[in-house]
Design an enzyme around this catalytic site. Structure first.
Site, PDB file in Angstrom:
ATOM      1  N   GLY A   1      -1.305  -0.794  -6.112  1.00 11.84           N
ATOM      2  CA  GLY A   1      -2.540  -1.531  -6.328  1.00 11.84           C
ATOM      3  C   GLY A   1      -2.198  -2.675  -7.273  1.00 11.84           C
TER       4      GLY A   1
ATOM      5  CD  GLN B   1      -1.626   2.441   0.933  1.00 13.04           C
ATOM      6  OE1 GLN B   1      -1.891   2.636   2.115  1.00 13.04           O
ATOM      7  NE2 GLN B   1      -0.651   1.640   0.559  1.00 13.04           N
TER       8      GLN B   1
ATOM      9  CG  ASP C   1      -2.118  -6.653  -2.869  1.00 15.53           C
ATOM     10  OD1 ASP C   1      -2.987  -6.209  -2.094  1.00 15.53           O
ATOM     11  OD2 ASP C   1      -1.458  -5.926  -3.634  1.00 15.53           O
TER      12      ASP C   1
ATOM     13  CE  LYS D   1      -1.331  -1.781   1.668  1.00 13.20           C
ATOM     14  NZ  LYS D   1       0.145  -1.974   1.616  1.00 13.20           N
TER      15      LYS D   1
HETATM   16  O1  MRU Z   1       0.618  -1.396  -1.021  1.00 13.49           O
HETATM   17  P1  MRU Z   1      -0.490  -1.150  -1.992  1.00 13.49           P
HETATM   18  O2  MRU Z   1      -1.077   0.209  -1.878  1.00 13.49           O
HETATM   19  O3  MRU Z   1      -0.098  -1.496  -3.413  1.00 13.49           O
HETATM   20  O4  MRU Z   1      -1.619  -2.187  -1.562  1.00 13.49           O
HETATM   21  C1  MRU Z   1      -2.773  -2.266  -2.338  1.00 13.49           C
HETATM   22  C2  MRU Z   1      -3.819  -3.116  -1.764  1.00 13.49           C
HETATM   23  O5  MRU Z   1      -3.654  -3.756  -0.762  1.00 13.49           O
HETATM   24  C3  MRU Z   1      -5.079  -3.225  -2.567  1.00 13.49           C
HETATM   25  O6  MRU Z   1      -6.168  -3.498  -1.754  1.00 13.49           O
HETATM   26  C4  MRU Z   1      -4.931  -4.354  -3.597  1.00 13.49           C
HETATM   27  O7  MRU Z   1      -3.785  -4.194  -4.349  1.00 13.49           O
HETATM   28  C5  MRU Z   1      -6.100  -4.444  -4.487  1.00 13.49           C
HETATM   29  S1  MRU Z   1      -6.243  -3.092  -5.595  1.00 13.49           S
HETATM   30  C6  MRU Z   1      -7.554  -3.484  -6.587  1.00 13.49           C
END
Ligand code: MRU
Length: 354
Positions: free
Chosen positions: A55, A204, A245, A256
């Site tokens: 995240g 997730q 991200d 994601k």
């Molecule tokens: O690969 P991840 O699980 O780190 O991806 C996370 C996401 O895509 C979340 O939606 C993003 O980091 C926002 S978290 C507030």
């Protein structure tokens, strides 16, 4: 207002006996709740790369603490050697995941704190790094609460919200971003219905989002990613809430893998699509989504990770991008800690944040 009790209000924090960083191992959830205490350079890197901590905001918080923990282990007694070692650790952690800009932002803030204190003895610089890491964490707590509160303006009793991946407390601090409004609404007695995409391949949504919402008492229903169109068509969804991200200057948003498909579906069904974004995720250096580097991950995550037996032959090729970019024209609004930003995003984001 009392803060809601999400499951892990501080899922990333400094260990009491340290210096070390303590995290809940997100790869083991929901079946095992395991805390890890990390202080070695390689294990800190590995925790980010393998998504034990994940995240975008949580990665940033973790990186701040990790830089302090590594600095506290130094044997250097003069500034130049200490700074050189710091830069090496910074570059090392920065390479752990490429897409979430929060990692780079946190590392840069740590370096700025170091340079501001460069005339002081090494021990005092290390204390300044500790303070800066705590500030990064506190800022995220404040941003998450503010974002979640702004999100309340976008919902009403009984609304169905589609979520993707996990943008809750585990991915951030306390309330989270994309899930924060659902948690705050619950706290205020507003009942919402969450539909959570499982979020292939690392699940997730299934493993983390439903875990958080269920424990907080929010009505949530798990769906497979390919069911999103149907639940939208059936009228179950009033809005889509996602995290991010990296948000480019023009509002193009990396999140994601699968997020951009949802945005296209939402447009088709005339459903508002909201991105929940702390300012630590905005990258004005990226003009558009074209400039955002997309992480490619190990094909085994698709074929093997969450299955008892591999679901494809070993020689089958896989393409495993971890993120995609949603074009800004598909986004209804970007919810930030300073307010709800609507198009034109370029102009309105700059006005608020530069
Ligand atoms: O690969 P991840 O699980 O780190 O991806 C996370 C996401 O895509 C979340 O939606 C993003 O980091 C926002 S978290 C507030």
């Amino acid at each position: 207002m009392d803060h809601i009790i999400t499951v892990y209000t501080e899922n990333v924090h400094l260990a009491e006996e340290g210096p070390a960083v303590e995290i809940i191992d997100q790869t083991r959830l929901p079946n095992e709740e395991v805390m890890l205490t990390l202080s070695e350079r390689e294990e800190l890197y590995e925790a980010i790369a393998t998504l034990r901590v994940r995240g975008a905001p949580a990665i940033g918080i973790f990186a701040g603490y990790a830089m302090y923990v590594l600095a506290a282990q130094t044997k250097c007694r003069d500034f130049d050697a200490f700074y050189a070692e710091f830069l090496e650790n910074k570059a090392y952690l920065d390479a752990s995941r490429p897409t979430a800009v929060n990692l780079r932002h946190a590392l840069d803030k740590m370096e700025a704190a170091l340079l501001e204190n460069k005339e002081r003895p090494i021990d005092e610089i290390i204390s300044a790094l500790r303070r800066q890491a705590l500030v990064i964490h506190q800022e995220d707590i404040d941003m998450c609460l503010a974002i979640s509160a702004f999100g309340l303006e976008l919902v009403k009793e009984g609304d169905g919200i589609l979520t993707h991946c996990n943008a809750g407390a585990l991915a951030t601090s306390r309330y989270g971003t994309g899930l924060g409004t659902l948690l705050l609404a619950k706290e205020m007695g507003i009942e919402l219905r969450a539909y959570c995409d499982e979020t292939r391949p690392l699940l997730q949504g299934a493993r983390l989002t439903t875990y958080e919402l269920q424990k907080a008492g929010v009505d949530c229903t798990l769906i497979c990613d390919n069911m999103a169109s149907l639940v939208m068509k059936e009228g179950k969804i009033n809005a889509v809430f996602v995290g991010c991200d990296r948000v480019a200057a023009n509002g193009d948003t990396a999140n994601k893998i699968g997020t951009s498909g949802l945005a296209i579906l939402a447009k088709y069904y005339n459903i508002p699509f909201y991105v929940f974004c702390p300012s630590s995720t905005i990258d004005f250096k990226c003009c558009t989504g074209e400039d955002i580097k997309i992480e490619l991950r190990d094909p085994r995550e698709i074929k093997e990770l969450y299955f008892e037996k591999p679901i494809a032959l070993p020689e089958v090729k896989c393409y495993n991008p971890a993120f995609d970019v949603t074009d800004h024209t598909l986004i209804t609004a970007i919810v930030t800690e300073k307010g709800i930003v609507r198009p034109p995003f370029e102009e309105n984001l700059r006005r608020l944040f530069t």
